[in-house]
Design an enzyme around this catalytic site. Sequence first.
Site, PDB file in Angstrom:
ATOM      1  N   LYS A 217       7.295 -39.177 -13.009  1.00 59.47           N
ATOM      2  CA  LYS A 217       8.093 -37.949 -12.872  1.00 59.47           C
ATOM      3  C   LYS A 217       9.450 -38.326 -12.320  1.00 59.47           C
ATOM      4  CE  LYS A 217       9.374 -33.637 -12.079  1.00 59.47           C
ATOM      5  NZ  LYS A 217       8.809 -32.815 -11.006  1.00 59.47           N
TER       6      LYS A 217
ATOM      7  N   GLY B 236       6.094 -25.642 -12.051  1.00 56.47           N
ATOM      8  CA  GLY B 236       5.971 -25.770 -10.601  1.00 56.47           C
ATOM      9  C   GLY B 236       6.069 -24.414  -9.932  1.00 56.47           C
ATOM     10  N   ARG B 237       7.277 -24.061  -9.487  1.00 52.58           N
ATOM     11  CA  ARG B 237       7.455 -22.815  -8.751  1.00 52.58           C
ATOM     12  C   ARG B 237       7.146 -21.584  -9.590  1.00 52.58           C
ATOM     13  NH1 ARG B 237      13.225 -22.782  -7.203  1.00 52.58           N
ATOM     14  NH2 ARG B 237      13.387 -23.941  -9.155  1.00 52.58           N
TER      15      ARG B 237
ATOM     16  N   ASN C  24      10.607 -29.987 -17.415  1.00 51.66           N
ATOM     17  CA  ASN C  24      10.336 -29.274 -16.170  1.00 51.66           C
ATOM     18  C   ASN C  24      11.620 -28.640 -15.643  1.00 51.66           C
ATOM     19  OD1 ASN C  24       9.962 -30.196 -12.767  1.00 51.66           O
ATOM     20  ND2 ASN C  24       8.885 -28.506 -13.720  1.00 51.66           N
ATOM     21  N   GLY C  25      11.475 -27.404 -15.176  1.00 50.01           N
ATOM     22  CA  GLY C  25      12.611 -26.726 -14.568  1.00 50.01           C
ATOM     23  C   GLY C  25      12.883 -25.362 -15.173  1.00 50.01           C
ATOM     24  N   ASP C  26      12.787 -24.317 -14.354  1.00 51.17           N
ATOM     25  CA  ASP C  26      13.115 -22.943 -14.747  1.00 51.17           C
ATOM     26  C   ASP C  26      12.170 -22.343 -15.782  1.00 51.17           C
ATOM     27  OD1 ASP C  26      15.187 -23.141 -12.992  1.00 51.17           O
ATOM     28  OD2 ASP C  26      16.779 -23.252 -14.501  1.00 51.17           O
TER      29      ASP C  26
ATOM     30  N   GLN D 241      -1.467 -38.649  -7.968  1.00 52.79           N
ATOM     31  CA  GLN D 241      -0.042 -38.956  -7.872  1.00 52.79           C
ATOM     32  C   GLN D 241       0.261 -39.874  -6.690  1.00 52.79           C
ATOM     33  OE1 GLN D 241       3.381 -36.192  -6.708  1.00 52.79           O
ATOM     34  NE2 GLN D 241       3.443 -36.182  -8.945  1.00 52.79           N
TER      35      GLN D 241
ATOM     36  N   CYS E  72      10.610 -36.415  -6.156  1.00 55.11           N
ATOM     37  CA  CYS E  72      10.537 -35.610  -4.933  1.00 55.11           C
ATOM     38  C   CYS E  72      11.853 -35.674  -4.160  1.00 55.11           C
ATOM     39  CB  CYS E  72       9.392 -36.099  -4.056  1.00 55.11           C
ATOM     40  SG  CYS E  72       9.236 -35.160  -2.513  1.00 55.11           S
TER      41      CYS E  72
END
Length: 285
Positions: free
Chosen positions: A129, A214-215, A190-192, A60, A90
Amino acid sequence: MSRGLGDVYKRQGEFIGIREMRKHVAWYTKGLKGSAKLREEINRVESYQELEELLFQRLQFFGSDPKIMSEMAKRVEERPFDIMDINMGCPVPKVVRNGEGSALMKNPKLVYEIVSAMVKAIDKPVTVKIRKGFDDSCINAVEIAKIVEEAGAAAVAVHGRTREQYYSGQADWDIIRQVKEAVSIPVIGNGDVVDAASAEALVEQTGCDGIMIGRGAEGNPWIFKQILHYRETGETLAKPTQHEVKEMMLRHARMQVEYKGETMGMREMRKPVSYTHLTLPTIRL
């Protein structure tokens, strides 16, 4: 990503879409001036021999200079990376202040120039991204996705929050759906995504081609296996046992020590151990 953590994710079935969990290598182009500095930075990439052991490898890039980024991509193309990825999502202040990361969402012309330059410089796929937008006054994920497609990107990943949101609030999956309907290249949502059910819901609601986690993987490297099992059987996989958690943590710790030495290795273990405790509170390490 540490060698130990990379192996942990690989062993837990890491294959779902394009994963974002502290990326295999974050490649910063800020301040690279002159061939000597470029050679020095390339040598750093070549030191990541453990990447050859991973199933899927993505390098990346952070940056805002099309010429430098394309030159860097060309120089490391021979390394064993499957994809060259550009991070335009980011939200970290020091990155945004440099006009990099999600700051690029405010400069569509520069987005095209960066992606186009990298695509022309190398033969390997280039992916991007992005976020929903920079803030509520700049919701332009669809516009940026069309631009990166026109510039030759092979795929685009969309995080359903603006830069202003960071990771707060709820991810807007509808913007991912809008991007999917607007472009023909693969779209990664991406997300949640925190478990198999939310992964399935993301695909159903957006039609996205892949999932980026991710998280949701912090403290739960089993999430990839859980998603795979759910998609294959429709059943929810049981949480890992105490024994499985302990074995994973010990293996991770041993590899950290082997790779970075006892002091640094153990210091870096504090965060994944705390994440695991928060994610699986009934587990006693």
